[in-house]
Design a protein around this motif. Structure first.
Motif, PDB file in Angstrom:
ATOM      1  N   VAL A 222       0.802  -1.361  -0.024  1.00 60.58           N
ATOM      2  CA  VAL A 222       0.431  -0.164   0.456  1.00 60.58           C
ATOM      3  C   VAL A 222       0.807   1.323  -0.373  1.00 60.58           C
ATOM      4  CG1 VAL A 222      -1.738   1.491   1.146  1.00 60.58           C
ATOM      5  CG2 VAL A 222      -1.744  -1.635   0.844  1.00 60.58           C
ATOM      6  N   ASP A 223       0.725   1.969  -0.939  1.00 60.95           N
ATOM      7  CA  ASP A 223       1.339   3.529  -1.413  1.00 60.95           C
ATOM      8  C   ASP A 223       0.144   4.693  -0.080  1.00 60.95           C
ATOM      9  OD1 ASP A 223       3.170   2.658  -2.567  1.00 60.95           O
ATOM     10  OD2 ASP A 223       2.586   2.724  -4.480  1.00 60.95           O
ATOM     11  N   SER A 224       1.151   5.740   0.272  1.00 63.45           N
ATOM     12  CA  SER A 224       0.662   6.377   0.917  1.00 63.45           C
ATOM     13  C   SER A 224       1.692   7.626   1.485  1.00 63.45           C
ATOM     14  CB  SER A 224      -0.011   6.150   2.053  1.00 63.45           C
ATOM     15  OG  SER A 224       1.033   5.939   3.217  1.00 63.45           O
ATOM     16  N   GLY A 225       1.781   8.862   1.308  1.00 60.65           N
ATOM     17  CA  GLY A 225       2.099  10.245   1.645  1.00 60.65           C
ATOM     18  C   GLY A 225       3.124  10.517   0.347  1.00 60.65           C
ATOM     19  N   PRO A 226       4.431  10.948   0.705  1.00 54.45           N
ATOM     20  CA  PRO A 226       4.890  11.905  -0.684  1.00 54.45           C
ATOM     21  C   PRO A 226       5.444  10.478  -1.013  1.00 54.45           C
ATOM     22  CG  PRO A 226       5.538  12.238   1.491  1.00 54.45           C
ATOM     23  CD  PRO A 226       4.617  11.204   2.110  1.00 54.45           C
ATOM     24  N   ALA A 227       5.621  10.738  -2.483  1.00 55.29           N
ATOM     25  CA  ALA A 227       5.979   9.606  -3.782  1.00 55.29           C
ATOM     26  C   ALA A 227       8.025  10.284  -4.312  1.00 55.29           C
ATOM     27  CB  ALA A 227       5.566   9.426  -5.136  1.00 55.29           C
ATOM     28  N   TYR A 228       8.584   9.093  -4.407  1.00 56.71           N
ATOM     29  CA  TYR A 228       9.966   9.836  -4.343  1.00 56.71           C
ATOM     30  C   TYR A 228      10.825   8.686  -6.180  1.00 56.71           C
ATOM     31  CZ  TYR A 228       9.855  10.869   0.628  1.00 56.71           C
ATOM     32  OH  TYR A 228       9.248  10.790   1.629  1.00 56.71           O
ATOM     33  N   ALA A 229      11.033  10.002  -6.675  1.00 58.96           N
ATOM     34  CA  ALA A 229      11.906   9.333  -7.849  1.00 58.96           C
ATOM     35  C   ALA A 229      13.287   9.761  -7.856  1.00 58.96           C
ATOM     36  CB  ALA A 229      11.360   9.795  -8.492  1.00 58.96           C
ATOM     37  N   LEU A 230      13.684   9.084  -7.993  1.00 60.65           N
ATOM     38  CA  LEU A 230      15.406   9.477  -7.929  1.00 60.65           C
ATOM     39  C   LEU A 230      16.263   9.182  -9.653  1.00 60.65           C
ATOM     40  CD1 LEU A 230      16.721   7.062  -5.013  1.00 60.65           C
ATOM     41  CD2 LEU A 230      15.901   8.974  -4.773  1.00 60.65           C
ATOM     42  N   ILE A 231      16.612  10.190  -9.774  1.00 61.02           N
ATOM     43  CA  ILE A 231      17.250   9.872 -11.064  1.00 61.02           C
ATOM     44  C   ILE A 231      18.450  10.536 -11.226  1.00 61.02           C
ATOM     45  CG2 ILE A 231      16.488  11.893 -13.706  1.00 61.02           C
ATOM     46  CD1 ILE A 231      14.039  12.733 -12.282  1.00 61.02           C
ATOM     47  N   THR A 232      18.738   8.960 -12.182  1.00 64.43           N
ATOM     48  CA  THR A 232      20.886   9.024 -11.814  1.00 64.43           C
ATOM     49  C   THR A 232      21.379   9.487 -13.833  1.00 64.43           C
ATOM     50  OG1 THR A 232      20.676   7.143 -10.866  1.00 64.43           O
ATOM     51  CG2 THR A 232      22.659   6.945 -11.429  1.00 64.43           C
ATOM     52  N   GLN A 233      22.180   9.875 -13.627  1.00 63.23           N
ATOM     53  CA  GLN A 233      22.888  10.680 -14.737  1.00 63.23           C
ATOM     54  C   GLN A 233      24.357   9.713 -14.484  1.00 63.23           C
ATOM     55  OE1 GLN A 233      23.792  14.606 -15.400  1.00 63.23           O
ATOM     56  NE2 GLN A 233      25.541  14.045 -16.690  1.00 63.23           N
ATOM     57  N   PRO A 234      24.425   8.471 -14.776  1.00 57.16           N
ATOM     58  CA  PRO A 234      25.425   7.922 -14.478  1.00 57.16           C
ATOM     59  C   PRO A 234      27.060   8.713 -15.409  1.00 57.16           C
ATOM     60  CG  PRO A 234      23.844   6.708 -15.965  1.00 57.16           C
ATOM     61  CD  PRO A 234      23.687   7.965 -16.444  1.00 57.16           C
ATOM     62  N   VAL A 235      28.155   8.193 -15.285  1.00 50.33           N
ATOM     63  CA  VAL A 235      29.559   8.602 -15.329  1.00 50.33           C
ATOM     64  C   VAL A 235      29.369   8.322 -16.655  1.00 50.33           C
ATOM     65  CG1 VAL A 235      32.270   8.694 -14.936  1.00 50.33           C
ATOM     66  CG2 VAL A 235      30.392   8.106 -12.763  1.00 50.33           C
ATOM     67  N   GLY A 236      30.244   9.348 -17.099  1.00 47.29           N
ATOM     68  CA  GLY A 236      30.151   9.505 -18.458  1.00 47.29           C
ATOM     69  C   GLY A 236      29.014   9.839 -19.314  1.00 47.29           C
ATOM     70  N   LYS A 237      27.711   9.673 -19.369  1.00 48.13           N
ATOM     71  CA  LYS A 237      27.170   9.890 -19.858  1.00 48.13           C
ATOM     72  C   LYS A 237      26.219  11.092 -20.236  1.00 48.13           C
ATOM     73  CE  LYS A 237      26.473   5.108 -20.491  1.00 48.13           C
ATOM     74  NZ  LYS A 237      26.548   5.219 -22.102  1.00 48.13           N
ATOM     75  N   THR A 238      25.727  11.483 -20.612  1.00 46.44           N
ATOM     76  CA  THR A 238      24.487  12.917 -21.060  1.00 46.44           C
ATOM     77  C   THR A 238      23.820  13.094 -20.886  1.00 46.44           C
ATOM     78  OG1 THR A 238      26.440  13.248 -22.881  1.00 46.44           O
ATOM     79  CG2 THR A 238      24.601  14.925 -22.550  1.00 46.44           C
ATOM     80  N   ALA A 239      22.949  14.429 -20.078  1.00 46.81           N
ATOM     81  CA  ALA A 239      21.839  14.331 -20.221  1.00 46.81           C
ATOM     82  C   ALA A 239      21.556  15.109 -20.737  1.00 46.81           C
ATOM     83  CB  ALA A 239      21.888  15.885 -18.557  1.00 46.81           C
ATOM     84  N   PRO A 240      19.732  15.789 -20.701  1.00 48.14           N
ATOM     85  CA  PRO A 240      19.117  16.855 -21.767  1.00 48.14           C
ATOM     86  C   PRO A 240      19.834  17.754 -21.064  1.00 48.14           C
ATOM     87  CG  PRO A 240      17.391  15.325 -20.472  1.00 48.14           C
ATOM     88  CD  PRO A 240      18.773  14.874 -20.294  1.00 48.14           C
ATOM     89  N   ALA A 241      19.925  19.053 -22.342  1.00 52.69           N
ATOM     90  CA  ALA A 241      19.902  20.454 -21.975  1.00 52.69           C
ATOM     91  C   ALA A 241      19.042  20.989 -21.534  1.00 52.69           C
ATOM     92  CB  ALA A 241      20.448  20.987 -23.679  1.00 52.69           C
TER      93      ALA A 241
ATOM     94  N   ALA B  85       8.362  11.556 -18.474  1.00 59.71           N
ATOM     95  CA  ALA B  85       9.756  12.192 -18.132  1.00 59.71           C
ATOM     96  C   ALA B  85      10.745  10.975 -18.545  1.00 59.71           C
ATOM     97  CB  ALA B  85       9.472  11.495 -16.361  1.00 59.71           C
ATOM     98  N   ALA B  86      10.463   9.652 -18.647  1.00 60.42           N
ATOM     99  CA  ALA B  86      11.354   9.104 -19.116  1.00 60.42           C
ATOM    100  C   ALA B  86      11.399   9.499 -20.189  1.00 60.42           C
ATOM    101  CB  ALA B  86      10.744   8.068 -19.428  1.00 60.42           C
ATOM    102  N   ALA B  87      10.662   9.980 -21.429  1.00 55.16           N
ATOM    103  CA  ALA B  87      10.770  10.576 -22.914  1.00 55.16           C
ATOM    104  C   ALA B  87      11.658  11.586 -22.833  1.00 55.16           C
ATOM    105  CB  ALA B  87      10.029  10.235 -23.509  1.00 55.16           C
ATOM    106  N   LYS B  88      11.668  12.318 -22.032  1.00 57.90           N
ATOM    107  CA  LYS B  88      12.106  13.826 -21.755  1.00 57.90           C
ATOM    108  C   LYS B  88      13.662  14.020 -21.039  1.00 57.90           C
ATOM    109  CE  LYS B  88       7.126  16.184 -21.535  1.00 57.90           C
ATOM    110  NZ  LYS B  88       7.070  17.393 -20.678  1.00 57.90           N
ATOM    111  N   LEU B  89      13.414  13.149 -20.565  1.00 59.68           N
ATOM    112  CA  LEU B  89      15.105  12.372 -19.438  1.00 59.68           C
ATOM    113  C   LEU B  89      16.008  12.534 -20.711  1.00 59.68           C
ATOM    114  CD1 LEU B  89      13.581  11.339 -16.165  1.00 59.68           C
ATOM    115  CD2 LEU B  89      14.672  13.145 -16.551  1.00 59.68           C
ATOM    116  N   GLY B  90      15.330  11.735 -21.643  1.00 58.95           N
ATOM    117  CA  GLY B  90      16.422  10.408 -22.916  1.00 58.95           C
ATOM    118  C   GLY B  90      16.758   9.115 -22.177  1.00 58.95           C
ATOM    119  N   LYS B  91      17.614   8.594 -22.940  1.00 62.69           N
ATOM    120  CA  LYS B  91      17.905   7.480 -23.291  1.00 62.69           C
ATOM    121  C   LYS B  91      19.615   7.338 -21.692  1.00 62.69           C
ATOM    122  CE  LYS B  91      20.920   7.450 -27.445  1.00 62.69           C
ATOM    123  NZ  LYS B  91      22.007   7.422 -26.547  1.00 62.69           N
TER     124      LYS B  91
END
Length: 255
Positions: free
Chosen positions: A42-61, A113-119
């Motif tokens: 059961v989920d309740s309260g805040p929801a958390y997302a972790l977005i990791t940019q691995p070493v050597g990978k590029t984040a969108p502009a 989000a996934a599409a906007k964040l990139g591969k």
């Protein structure tokens, strides 16, 4: 944060027995337990997302702009950029911890989000197992983020964190170098890691305070080792999690 079932309380209370059994079996029980799904539903309260940019990978502009949009929509955002240090192998180039008011808000955001964040970026929903975060985010703070591969389900890992990790962290807080910490458990694995990852995010007063933390940690550990139950967990922790990386990181403002 997830609402845990009655089994969670039972596992927390029986945490020491779990560690001893796993340790004596040479890891077999730990492997069996890992295959068992977490009993929390059961989920309740805040929801958390972790977005990791691995070493050597590029984040969108427009990555920071995307985080800013989430913040303006009601989320809180902690964006960390790694800094080379002696702490350990760098686990990321950047890490964003995004806290949504509830699961519905996360679901609405994550649709695109996934599409906007990139591969190259890894997005994972996570559960906050232990929350001892500082009440305020300080731009002068330094963070150390430890990544692990969990060998037990989320509910058992909560018991381990409270019984073993928290006393260590509380000693550093009492020593005046640490201002807060939190333990997260990602709900899905990431490439290259067999089990789900757990992420310990530690906030220090500043980089100078972090530099003093090792001596305080070691002094505190000598006292903790006098506690037979804590020592038992220390001797069997390899059956609970595997070290992946330790990363020094500094916060970046997201307007």
């Amino acid at each position: 944060m997830r609402t845990f079932t009655r089994r969670t309380a039972m596992l927390t209370g029986a945490m020491m027995s779990l560690m001893l059994v796993a340790g004596c079996s040479g890891g077999k029980d730990a492997a069996d337990t890992k295959a068992e799904p977490a009993s929390v539903e059961v989920d309740s309260g805040p929801a958390y997302a972790l977005i990791t940019q691995p070493v050597g990978k590029t984040a969108p502009a427009d990555y920071v702009a995307q985080l800013s949009a989430a913040k303006k929509a009601g989320a809180t955002v902690l964006l960390l950029r790694s800094k080379p240090s002696v702490e350990g192998p760098e686990g990321f180039a950047s890490l964003a911890v995004v806290t949504f008011p509830d699961g519905g808000a996360y679901d609405a955001w994550s649709k695109d989000a996934a599409a906007k964040l990139g591969k190259d970026l890894l997005l994972r929903r996570a559960d906050l197992l232990v929350d001892a975060r500082a009440k305020t985010a300080d731009p002068k703070a330094a963070y150390v983020v430890s990544h692990y591969e969990a060998l037990v389900p989320a509910d058992a890992y909560t018991g381990y964190t409270k019984a073993y990790i928290s006393p260590n962290m509380d000693g550093q807080k009492a020593g005046g170098v640490m201002t807060g910490y939190a333990m997260y458990y990602e709900r899905e694995p990431v490439p290259g890691v067999k089990g789900n990852r757990t992420i310990l995010v530690k906030q220090y007063v500043d980089e100078a305070a972090f530099g003093k933390s090792e001596a305080i940690k070691e002094k505190n550990k000598l006292e903790l080792l006098k506690n037979p139950e804590w020592k038992k967990i220390n001797d069997t922790k390899e059956t609970i999690r595997k070290d992946i990386s330790g990363t020094l990181a500094l916060p970046e403002t997201v307007d």
